[in-house]
Each structure stands twice: as structure tokens, then as C-alpha cells.
Design a protein around this motif. Sequence first.
Motif, PDB file in Angstrom:
ATOM      1  N   TYR A 106       0.846  -1.191   0.000  1.00 13.23           N
ATOM      2  CA  TYR A 106       0.000   0.000   0.000  1.00 13.23           C
ATOM      3  C   TYR A 106       0.880   1.239   0.000  1.00 13.23           C
ATOM      4  CZ  TYR A 106      -3.973  -2.988   1.050  1.00 13.23           C
ATOM      5  OH  TYR A 106      -4.945  -3.943   0.997  1.00 13.23           O
ATOM      6  N   VAL A 107       0.511   2.195  -0.886  1.00 17.27           N
ATOM      7  CA  VAL A 107       1.235   3.458  -0.974  1.00 17.27           C
ATOM      8  C   VAL A 107       0.597   4.428   0.015  1.00 17.27           C
ATOM      9  CG1 VAL A 107       2.007   5.303  -2.477  1.00 17.27           C
ATOM     10  CG2 VAL A 107       1.729   2.998  -3.392  1.00 17.27           C
ATOM     11  N   ILE A 108       1.380   4.863   0.973  1.00 18.62           N
ATOM     12  CA  ILE A 108       0.892   5.783   2.008  1.00 18.62           C
ATOM     13  C   ILE A 108       0.798   7.176   1.408  1.00 18.62           C
ATOM     14  CG2 ILE A 108       1.258   6.682   4.308  1.00 18.62           C
ATOM     15  CD1 ILE A 108       0.602   3.712   4.137  1.00 18.62           C
ATOM     16  N   ASP A 109      -0.372   7.795   1.587  1.00 16.48           N
ATOM     17  CA  ASP A 109      -0.643   9.091   0.962  1.00 16.48           C
ATOM     18  C   ASP A 109       0.122  10.208   1.658  1.00 16.48           C
ATOM     19  OD1 ASP A 109      -2.067  10.863  -0.820  1.00 16.48           O
ATOM     20  OD2 ASP A 109      -3.199  11.492   0.935  1.00 16.48           O
ATOM     21  N   MET A 110       0.550  11.175   0.860  1.00 15.79           N
ATOM     22  CA  MET A 110       1.141  12.424   1.325  1.00 15.79           C
ATOM     23  C   MET A 110       0.283  13.563   0.794  1.00 15.79           C
ATOM     24  SD  MET A 110       3.838  11.332   2.974  1.00 15.79           S
ATOM     25  CE  MET A 110       4.896  12.757   3.151  1.00 15.79           C
ATOM     26  N   ASN A 111       0.261  14.657   1.456  1.00 13.64           N
ATOM     27  CA  ASN A 111      -0.544  15.802   1.035  1.00 13.64           C
ATOM     28  C   ASN A 111       0.198  16.558  -0.065  1.00 13.64           C
ATOM     29  OD1 ASN A 111      -2.625  17.618   0.922  1.00 13.64           O
ATOM     30  ND2 ASN A 111      -1.922  18.836   2.650  1.00 13.64           N
ATOM     31  N   ASP A 112       0.071  16.072  -1.281  1.00 13.59           N
ATOM     32  CA  ASP A 112       0.794  16.670  -2.395  1.00 13.59           C
ATOM     33  C   ASP A 112      -0.152  17.169  -3.484  1.00 13.59           C
ATOM     34  OD1 ASP A 112      -0.099  14.187  -3.061  1.00 13.59           O
ATOM     35  OD2 ASP A 112       1.674  13.614  -4.205  1.00 13.59           O
ATOM     36  N   ASN A 113      -1.447  17.255  -3.208  1.00 10.06           N
ATOM     37  CA  ASN A 113      -2.399  17.740  -4.201  1.00 10.06           C
ATOM     38  C   ASN A 113      -3.326  18.770  -3.567  1.00 10.06           C
ATOM     39  OD1 ASN A 113      -2.166  15.901  -6.782  1.00 10.06           O
ATOM     40  ND2 ASN A 113      -2.021  14.523  -5.016  1.00 10.06           N
ATOM     41  N   ARG A 114      -3.509  19.869  -4.269  1.00  8.76           N
ATOM     42  CA  ARG A 114      -4.450  20.882  -3.822  1.00  8.76           C
ATOM     43  C   ARG A 114      -5.877  20.478  -4.178  1.00  8.76           C
ATOM     44  NH1 ARG A 114      -2.345  25.880  -2.593  1.00  8.76           N
ATOM     45  NH2 ARG A 114      -0.106  26.143  -3.021  1.00  8.76           N
ATOM     46  N   PRO A 115      -6.827  20.930  -3.445  1.00  6.37           N
ATOM     47  CA  PRO A 115      -8.214  20.731  -3.863  1.00  6.37           C
ATOM     48  C   PRO A 115      -8.475  21.472  -5.173  1.00  6.37           C
ATOM     49  CG  PRO A 115      -8.098  21.380  -1.551  1.00  6.37           C
ATOM     50  CD  PRO A 115      -6.735  21.588  -2.128  1.00  6.37           C
ATOM     51  N   GLU A 116      -9.199  20.840  -6.059  1.00  2.00           N
ATOM     52  CA  GLU A 116      -9.526  21.444  -7.348  1.00  2.00           C
ATOM     53  C   GLU A 116     -11.052  21.537  -7.467  1.00  2.00           C
ATOM     54  OE1 GLU A 116      -7.563  22.722  -9.521  1.00  2.00           O
ATOM     55  OE2 GLU A 116      -5.630  22.067  -8.657  1.00  2.00           O
ATOM     56  N   PHE A 117     -11.529  22.768  -7.713  1.00  2.00           N
ATOM     57  CA  PHE A 117     -12.961  22.958  -7.928  1.00  2.00           C
ATOM     58  C   PHE A 117     -13.358  22.402  -9.296  1.00  2.00           C
ATOM     59  CE2 PHE A 117     -12.338  26.058  -4.574  1.00  2.00           C
ATOM     60  CZ  PHE A 117     -13.498  25.917  -3.817  1.00  2.00           C
ATOM     61  N   ILE A 118     -14.552  21.847  -9.352  1.00  2.00           N
ATOM     62  CA  ILE A 118     -15.048  21.321 -10.622  1.00  2.00           C
ATOM     63  C   ILE A 118     -15.205  22.450 -11.629  1.00  2.00           C
ATOM     64  CG2 ILE A 118     -16.988  20.143 -11.729  1.00  2.00           C
ATOM     65  CD1 ILE A 118     -17.445  18.632  -9.159  1.00  2.00           C
ATOM     66  N   ASN A 119     -15.665  23.593 -11.179  1.00  2.00           N
ATOM     67  CA  ASN A 119     -15.793  24.784 -12.023  1.00  2.00           C
ATOM     68  C   ASN A 119     -15.107  25.947 -11.323  1.00  2.00           C
ATOM     69  OD1 ASN A 119     -17.544  23.470 -13.953  1.00  2.00           O
ATOM     70  ND2 ASN A 119     -19.181  23.658 -12.427  1.00  2.00           N
ATOM     71  N   GLN A 120     -14.546  26.826 -12.114  1.00  2.00           N
ATOM     72  CA  GLN A 120     -13.951  28.025 -11.522  1.00  2.00           C
ATOM     73  C   GLN A 120     -15.011  29.066 -11.203  1.00  2.00           C
ATOM     74  OE1 GLN A 120     -10.830  28.892 -10.409  1.00  2.00           O
ATOM     75  NE2 GLN A 120     -10.520  26.687 -10.658  1.00  2.00           N
ATOM     76  N   VAL A 121     -16.120  29.025 -11.937  1.00  4.92           N
ATOM     77  CA  VAL A 121     -17.205  29.969 -11.692  1.00  4.92           C
ATOM     78  C   VAL A 121     -18.497  29.168 -11.539  1.00  4.92           C
ATOM     79  CG1 VAL A 121     -18.524  31.923 -12.574  1.00  4.92           C
ATOM     80  CG2 VAL A 121     -16.060  31.791 -13.006  1.00  4.92           C
ATOM     81  N   TYR A 122     -19.187  29.389 -10.452  1.00  2.00           N
ATOM     82  CA  TYR A 122     -20.468  28.749 -10.185  1.00  2.00           C
ATOM     83  C   TYR A 122     -21.555  29.818 -10.234  1.00  2.00           C
ATOM     84  CZ  TYR A 122     -17.964  24.589  -8.559  1.00  2.00           C
ATOM     85  OH  TYR A 122     -17.164  23.484  -8.487  1.00  2.00           O
ATOM     86  N   ASN A 123     -22.668  29.440 -10.809  1.00  2.00           N
ATOM     87  CA  ASN A 123     -23.788  30.366 -10.915  1.00  2.00           C
ATOM     88  C   ASN A 123     -24.963  29.797 -10.140  1.00  2.00           C
ATOM     89  OD1 ASN A 123     -23.019  32.567 -13.033  1.00  2.00           O
ATOM     90  ND2 ASN A 123     -22.339  30.631 -13.937  1.00  2.00           N
TER      91      ASN A 123
END
Length: 934
Positions: free
Chosen positions: A284-301
Motif C-alpha cells: 500500500y502506498v501511504i498518501d502524502m498531502n501533495d495535491n491541492r483541492p480542485e474545484f469542478i468549475n472556476q465559476v459557479y452560478n
Amino acid sequence: MGILQLDPHASLAFQKKTIQRSSPRISWKGRSYSKDKKDALPCPQKHLGVREYLLKLQSSSVGDGVLSCRLILMLGVKFNNCAGNKGVRYETNSLDFKVRADGTMYAVHQVQMASKQLILMVTAWDPQTLGRWEAIVRFLVGEKLQHNGHKPKGRKSGPVDLAQQQSDTLLPWRQHQSAKGLRRQKRDWVIPPINVPENSRGPFPQQLVRIRSDKDKEIHIRYSITGVGADQPPMEVFSIDPVSGRMYVTRPMDREERASYHLRAHAVDMNGNKVENPIDLYIYVIDMNDNRPEFINQVYNGSVDEGSKPGTYVMTVTANDADDSTTANGMVRYRIVTQTPQSPSQNMFTINSETGDIVTVAAGLDREKVQQYMVIVQATDMEGNLNYGLSNTATAIITVTDVNDNPPEFTTSTYSGEVPENRVEVVVANLTVMDRDQPHSPNWNAIYRIISGDPSGHFTIRTDPVTNEGMVTVVKAVDYEMNRAFMLTVMVSNQAPLASGIQMSFQSTAGVTISVTDVNEAPYFPTNHKLIRLEEGVPTGTVLTTFSAVDPDRFMQQAVRYSKLSDPANWLNINATNGQITTAAVLDRESDYIKNNVYEATFLAADNGIPPASGTGTLQIYLIDINDNAPELLPKEAQICEKPNLNVINITAADADIDPNVGPFVFELPSVPSAVRKNWTITRLNGDYAQLSLRIMYLEAGVYDVPIIVTDSGNPPLYNTSIIKVKVCPCDENGDCTTIGAVAAAGLGTGAIIAILICIIILLTMVLLFVVWMKRREKERHTKQLLIDPEDDVRDNILKYDEEGGGEEDQDYDLSQLQQPETMDHVLNKAPGVRRVDERPIGAEPQYPIRPVIPHPGDIGDFINEGLRAADNDPTAPPYDSLLVFDYEGSGSTAGSVSSLNSSSSGDQDYDYLNDWGPRFKKLADMYGGGEED
């Protein structure tokens, strides 16, 4: 071999926010917990998270490096999934240990431990929510002092440091029976998963674990691994030393690329024979915090109604983190950073930190003040820890949607307008309103209603879709003489109903005053169409009726005058002042102007107003029939056989009148001349038909005029003597006239008939002779075939065309000079060297070859060549080679010099088209078109 018995009251429990552990001491993720200490840990939220526990046990005896212990009751394990552990089931990856439904872990039989550590994985799963949790339990078995109080040989006194005794060597295969009494088990060990952190900096290759078999002391063993990451793509991520059994990772791992690997370890001898059964290795590969959260859309209406209560849902924003969602690295939390504009407060919205749902938190949303909000939302992992977590932002645009919270209001309380009478589809007034709701929406669109003042429905109010104004429109003509003014009460509302709690305004009602103006109206005939009945044939000047019109303008003193507009037969007159109708001619029902016994005339009534107006009226006269037409005999011509009783003639009558002035008819023969009744007789069939037949046995063929008297049934009755032409002819056995008989009946004698037949025979003979002559000529033409096909005949021919004079200007020329002289005397008397250019030279004429009567096709070439040579040597053959002198036109001639015409010798002209002009231009085509080929 030591026998260990674990405290039956020992337990390991996952609580909602705390984990309580009791003796023995447990190490979890590098931290140590005792039964007297409570530490707060997060509740497991995801399914694939791994929790690791380390149990350090003390053994009572050691033998040959192999610790054998019996666990009667090992450990109590209880999982809590934050919503209670009802129905939770437990499993282990070992056949030696099981977990009861209450979470108690126990050994099913005596366990032989091949190493000083034992690693188990316990899985808890909820069948209702499909939740799944895993925990790793590692047992490190240390040594205790013997019961007699003596130290083991080679051992130091005092507590043993179990951490230092941990080994990275796995003996996955059971020990074989040896001299010391160890027995090999049939079942192999299940190796616990190997955890490798991602993004390791090395150095590489980096050792993970060592695998060895207890047979390596007897034979040489070669170790290998297979599976994804070893010999399957991605290749060579893991490697193993075939001699020592040390397993390595060769490069940094990326959990987001692949979270786990399943390998199989193999042990073979030098000949490739299997020494041990393959065992499974889970990495098992132990996770490291190497990814930022990514929004599905940059603009929500999103949108929310104005005036919404606090807690109203607006929208949801979602951010995904590629890191492990069961750890804090992938647990995203949301918060609102800024809000623009900050009106009426700076915190109009809030966001659920876990779900991303944006809801209203304050009242006061008013679209008429703020139509749109821009909210910056931040998503942070590490459960929202801003110091350690990674963040990202997105924009949420929240539109405040309109609700009908503003009733429409008239800009003034009264309106006025004016309309001429008898006009429709006229806008008489524009009603203006004000509405603060969103324009061109159902909350803004106005609907107008007339509450009172128009009981007859003369007006309606239509809404202008652009300006929202109410247009008061006349839909039913108003009469000034009936109503001079209207007082309307109107009310305005919206297409959409008002929002809850909003009342109509007093300014939503207004009054409209409409004045009616008088105009000159056209006179009209009260009875239109007017129908009268009378007999036909009334005398001229008879008064029929008075057709008068009415002027609706009661408040105007005006005179009405009458005139004819349409009188097809010109039978009527009308009095211009009072409208009295009289006859101008006798009315005849049988006239072509009568349709279904009715005669129509149209009259015009006009007043003297300003401007004048006129109206029309139609008078219909129904004419009653009188017996004024005598009957006519039908048919006018007939034929009959010269002998009686073979056929008869059916006769009838036609009367222009109608019943009762028509049949039944009476048919009779006149008494004068007497030969009529002597030769003919009439037999009555019914009231309308009779039969005419011969009275005598034989009547000579010919045409006879038979007079017949026909009388109708009118009152008084009318009669008419009609002549019927009867052709009497010889008939065949069928009663039909023969051809000769028909001619004889026409009045021709026998001699005339014979002459006609002789003429016909002569004409046919002439036609036959002409056809025979034409066929014979065609046969001769085919016998004398031409030597050359007319289509291929290219000989030049002189064609004579009509001469056209040059007009008056050339009348002074002596045209005789252009003619051929009749005698040669004037030529002979001329001086030598002087003669006319159009004269025929004097000399011996060459002899032309004589064409054979029956030419042979082979002689045609010789014949042509001889004729050509004779023509070339003939000086008398025109045109004559001589100097031609033309008249001088003078210096003032408009004609240009002939010398100005240049001949093009550039060779650019294409003469190939001459080949398409037929055989007559073949010579020119050969001379010019083929010049370039030469």
C-alpha cells in the motif's frame, strides 16, 4: 515454548471522538496509549483508511529463535462508525485468529510464531451503509525472565527493548520438522500489507522487506516476485535480490497514480524447481498531502429569491482532492473568503464546511437594491487547517431573482382621451404605470382591466410589450347620438400574482374620461335589400314604391338626394328628392337581366354635409309571369321514310313563360293548304308531346315544309304556327335513310347523282396516275446515280441574285457599259491596245473534253484534270485579266484608303475553325489551317 495468556478484559475500541485502550500497552501510529489515558482521534469517515496498532507482548520462554505461544483470549476489538456499531461485522486476514460479533479477538488453536512479530489486519464493515474500516494489529513478542528468576544465557538482566529486537525479515513459510520437535504446518502465513510512503526522496533502490525460507540453509534458493509493478506494467517498480530475498522499491511512488500493488513471491532452487508455495504480498502506498483541492468549475452560478429567509439553500460548490479521502490529506473544508458587495451586510451567506452548500444567513435580500453577489469560496484540505493544508479558490455568482413584491402603480390618477364616432381600432388614451420589479418579466408585465363605465364593451385596454403602457382601444364603434362621453374606471395588475404578504396599492386604480366627437354619417336605407312583387309588362311611368333613406345625424340639418347607381336594363327611375321609384320601360320577366324572376337595382342616397356622405340601397323586384310568349315547335327539322308505319316524328313545344302559362300544349295541322292534312297526321301522346306521321301510303322523296299550330294553356291562351322541315327519303329494312335516298331527299335528280359519281371516278384516276408517274421518276433517279455525292460536290457555281439600284445618286451612270455587247464590230474597230475591260477577248477557244455518256468511276480523275487544263488556257473565260479602272470619288470622300487595310502576317490567327465549315471551305482549311504543319 512459552504459553501466553492475554488478559480477557483487554479491549481496543474506536469511539466517536476518542479511542480508549487498556492493558496491554498499545502503540498506534508512533504514539503510545495506556488504559489510564484518553486521547482524541478523528472518527473514521471513509472506507479504505488503514489504522495500525502495535501490541508488545512478553513471552515466558524462548526456544531456537522460534516463539510458540497460545492465545486463549487475545484482544477485544470494537469498531464504531460514528453512527453506532449495530450490525457491524469483523474479519481478519489470518486463519489462526477470528473476531466475534462483540469485537472479541481470539486464537482458534495453538499458534507457532516463526518470528518475533505477528501482523494481522482486522476489517470491520457495515452491510447497510457499505462502510468499511481496516486496522493493522502488530504483535511484537519479547522475552521475560524465567520463572526461577535466572537470566537466560547471553542475555542482559532488566527489561528487554522490544523495539530493538524487531526484525525486517519475514519467514512466510512454515518451519519444517526438525530435531527439536518443530512441525511444519500445511497452511502458509498471510503476509500483512507493506506500507510505502509516496514521494520518497530515496536513495533508491530502497529496501522494503526481506523474504527468506528456512530451507536456505540446506539448498541454494532463488527468490523472485511477479505481478503489476514487477514483471507487468508499470514494469520494475519493485525488485528483489534473488539470493538474499531483499525486496526494494526502485523509484518514488505516486498514490494518485496507483494506490496499491499485489505481488507474489516465489522461492525456487537452482534448477527452477519450486521450493515453497508462492505467497501474496500487498503493498500500500501511504498518501502524502501533495495535491491541492480542485474545484469542478472556476465559476459557479446560482440564484436565490429576494426576500428569502435565513437558511435558504442557494447552491453547492464542489472541490475534489486527489489525495486519500480517508486521511486528512484528502478531507476538504470550505469557507467564504469575501462577499461583494457587502450590502446590506457583509455576511449575507454562509457555506457548509464539509458539503459546500451555500445558504443565506441574513435577511434583507432585495433585487431592487442589489441584483447580484460575487462570493469567493476557498477549499482547504487537511480538514481545513490553513497552516498545513493546501487551498484553492473559486467564484460563486449569486443572482438575486425577482419576486413580485412591488405592485404596479399608475403615474396619475386620471387620464383623458377623444374618439370620433363610428371608428374602431383607434387608440384613444395611453395609460402609464411604474413597476420596480424586473422589466419584461411576469412580475413587471402589466394587465389592465376596465372595472366600470363600459357596459356595452366598446373599449379594451391592450398592453404595449415594450413600454408596458396600457393602450385604450375602441373595439366597438360608438355613436355620438347615443353617448357623448364615457367615464371608465381601470385597474392594473401583473401577470404573476403578488408575493405573499404584499397588498395592492391604491394607485393601482385610475379613471379614464373619453369624449366622443360627432362626424357626418352617411344616410342609410332602413330596409336593405328591399323586395317588392308585381306582374311583368306594367306600362311605363308606373309608380312601384318609395325607396327612402334616413340620415342618422339628428343634430345636423341636412338634405338627402337620391340617384341610380346600378340599373342593368335601364327600366327604373328614382325621384331625386323623395326616392319614389317609377318604371322607365316595360319589365319583361323573360329578359336576360332577370335572375330567378328577380330584377335588382342599386340606388345612392347622399347628404349635403361637409364632407358629403352617401349610402347605398338595393331594390329587388320579383316579377310575376303573364302569358305573353307563344309556344315554339321543336324540332325544326326531321326526316321520315317515304312509306308510312316505318317511323314517326316526335314533336314538342318550348314556351318562355312559366307554369301555368305553358303546357299542356295543343298540336294541330292547319286546314290551308289542304295538302297538309291530306299527306300528314298528328297523334297526341300527352300534354307536351305528339307524333307527326304520313297519312298516305307513299310520298315521293324530298323536303317538305309542314306547318303545325301549337297552342299553350295560358289565360288567355296563345298559339303559334311553326314550320318543320321534313325530309322524306327511301329507307332500308331498319328504317334508316339510304345514302342515295338521302341525296334524293335533298332535291337532286338521277342525272345529277350520276354526274357526281363520274367526277369522283375521274378524280381518283388522276390521283392514281400521278402516283405511278412519281414512282417511275424515282426509279429513274436511282438508275442514273451521280458520280459525286451532292454533299461532297465542292465545285464553284455562279449564283445570280437580284440587283438593287444605288438610289438617285447613281442614275447618271450608263449601265449599258456594264452589259455584254451583242456584236463584235465596235471591238474590231478599236485601236490596238485599247478596249473595254469587260469585253470578251478575241481568239481561238480551247476545246473542252466531252463528258462520256456513261462515265466510268475510274475516269473521273482524268476528266477533271483535262477540264482544269482547258480552263487555265482559255483567255475567253471570265474573269478577264485586265486593268480595272474605278471612278475617282474625290478628296472629300468619307471612305478611307484601301491601302490602310493591313494584312496580318503575324501568324497568331487560328484558322482551324475552317475545318468545321464543311467541304466548300476544305481548300481554305488546307491552305491556312495546315500551314503551321508544313
